[in-house]
Write a protein that holds these residues in place. Sequence first.
Motif, PDB file in Angstrom:
ATOM      1  N   THR A 190       0.849  -1.178   0.000  1.00 48.85           N
ATOM      2  CA  THR A 190       0.000   0.000   0.000  1.00 48.85           C
ATOM      3  C   THR A 190       0.892   1.237   0.000  1.00 48.85           C
ATOM      4  N   ALA A 200      -8.086  -0.770   2.925  1.00 52.22           N
ATOM      5  CA  ALA A 200      -9.538  -0.719   2.790  1.00 52.22           C
ATOM      6  C   ALA A 200      -9.894   0.407   1.837  1.00 52.22           C
ATOM      7  N   ALA A 201     -11.185   0.633   1.629  1.00 52.65           N
ATOM      8  CA  ALA A 201     -11.655   1.667   0.708  1.00 52.65           C
ATOM      9  C   ALA A 201     -10.995   3.008   1.041  1.00 52.65           C
ATOM     10  N   THR A 212     -12.549  -9.242  -1.699  1.00 52.21           N
ATOM     11  CA  THR A 212     -12.253  -8.283  -0.627  1.00 52.21           C
ATOM     12  C   THR A 212     -12.695  -6.866  -0.979  1.00 52.21           C
ATOM     13  N   GLY A 213     -12.860  -6.572  -2.287  1.00 47.37           N
ATOM     14  CA  GLY A 213     -13.289  -5.229  -2.650  1.00 47.37           C
ATOM     15  C   GLY A 213     -13.030  -4.915  -4.108  1.00 47.37           C
ATOM     16  N   LEU A 248      -8.473   1.637  -3.854  1.00 45.48           N
ATOM     17  CA  LEU A 248      -9.587   0.802  -3.415  1.00 45.48           C
ATOM     18  C   LEU A 248     -10.826   1.671  -3.264  1.00 45.48           C
ATOM     19  N   GLU A 270     -14.056   0.182  -2.837  1.00 41.55           N
ATOM     20  CA  GLU A 270     -15.060  -0.555  -2.069  1.00 41.55           C
ATOM     21  C   GLU A 270     -14.364  -1.664  -1.304  1.00 41.55           C
ATOM     22  N   SER A 271     -14.820  -1.922  -0.102  1.00 37.82           N
ATOM     23  CA  SER A 271     -14.238  -2.996   0.708  1.00 37.82           C
ATOM     24  C   SER A 271     -15.339  -3.801   1.374  1.00 37.82           C
ATOM     25  N   THR A 272     -15.194  -5.130   1.323  1.00 35.24           N
ATOM     26  CA  THR A 272     -16.071  -6.013   2.083  1.00 35.24           C
ATOM     27  C   THR A 272     -15.287  -6.678   3.215  1.00 35.24           C
ATOM     28  N   ARG A 273     -13.971  -6.640   3.107  1.00 34.26           N
ATOM     29  CA  ARG A 273     -13.059  -7.129   4.137  1.00 34.26           C
ATOM     30  C   ARG A 273     -11.690  -6.533   3.848  1.00 34.26           C
ATOM     31  N   GLU A 274     -10.713  -6.763   4.711  1.00 32.02           N
ATOM     32  CA  GLU A 274      -9.399  -6.150   4.517  1.00 32.02           C
ATOM     33  C   GLU A 274      -8.691  -6.732   3.295  1.00 32.02           C
ATOM     34  N   THR A 275      -7.928  -5.884   2.598  1.00 29.68           N
ATOM     35  CA  THR A 275      -7.083  -6.314   1.492  1.00 29.68           C
ATOM     36  C   THR A 275      -5.648  -6.437   2.003  1.00 29.68           C
TER      37      THR A 275
END
Length: 220
Positions: free
Chosen positions: A17, A25-26, A69-70, A85, A87-92
């Motif tokens: 990152t 995350a997002a 994850t997103g 990122l 959108e996030s549904t869980r951590e990347t």
Amino acid sequence: SVLEKKQIDESPYVVSTREAHLVAAAGNVIYVRGDIEGEKNTRFSVVHVGDPIRDPDDNDLVGYHGAYTGSARLMELGDPSTLELTESTRETLDGDLLFPSTFNVPLDFVPHAPTKEVDGRVIMIINGLYVAGQYQVLVINRGSRDGLEPGHVLDVYVAGTRVRDPRSRGVSREGGFGANVQLPNWKGGTFMVFKTFDRISYGLVMHSSVPLRALDHVRN
């Protein structure tokens, strides 16, 4: 999704990152290595490689569970490429994979019974859980080659246990005292298939009267 070893080896992957966070995350910027096709603002799905999926009938490796994850937006191509990122549904995490952003699961289902006889097992409960209940996702070891398609509804049968017969005497064949009795399987819930692959299917538990577990049986 189900990922093959070749996909894992050849797909672009997150290397870091922007601020070297352990998770992203997002709103975070990520750097990705590998061949990325697209122009600025092209969107990609980020997928984490999860547990191996093995068929309990023969222990064959079917593939690996891919957890979404997103979504990420391409900012600049390079080595590494820069993406944000969105959108996030869980951590990347570092090492997560990128795929073209597609959604190939139907949004409308007509529940119906399979036309062929189905007799399979639960392989996995998604999200690393040991038991599943209503509205959780199961993976079974039967797929499109067995005639399954989205919308098919199956019953889940809890695997019966072996218990000791309290009125028996002597030493059992298993080495314990007293004879053992195999209890029958019994219906514990229903679930509907929503995505199929060749050898496996993903399904949503529609109803459960008891916790469901891996190796439970699924039948018409």
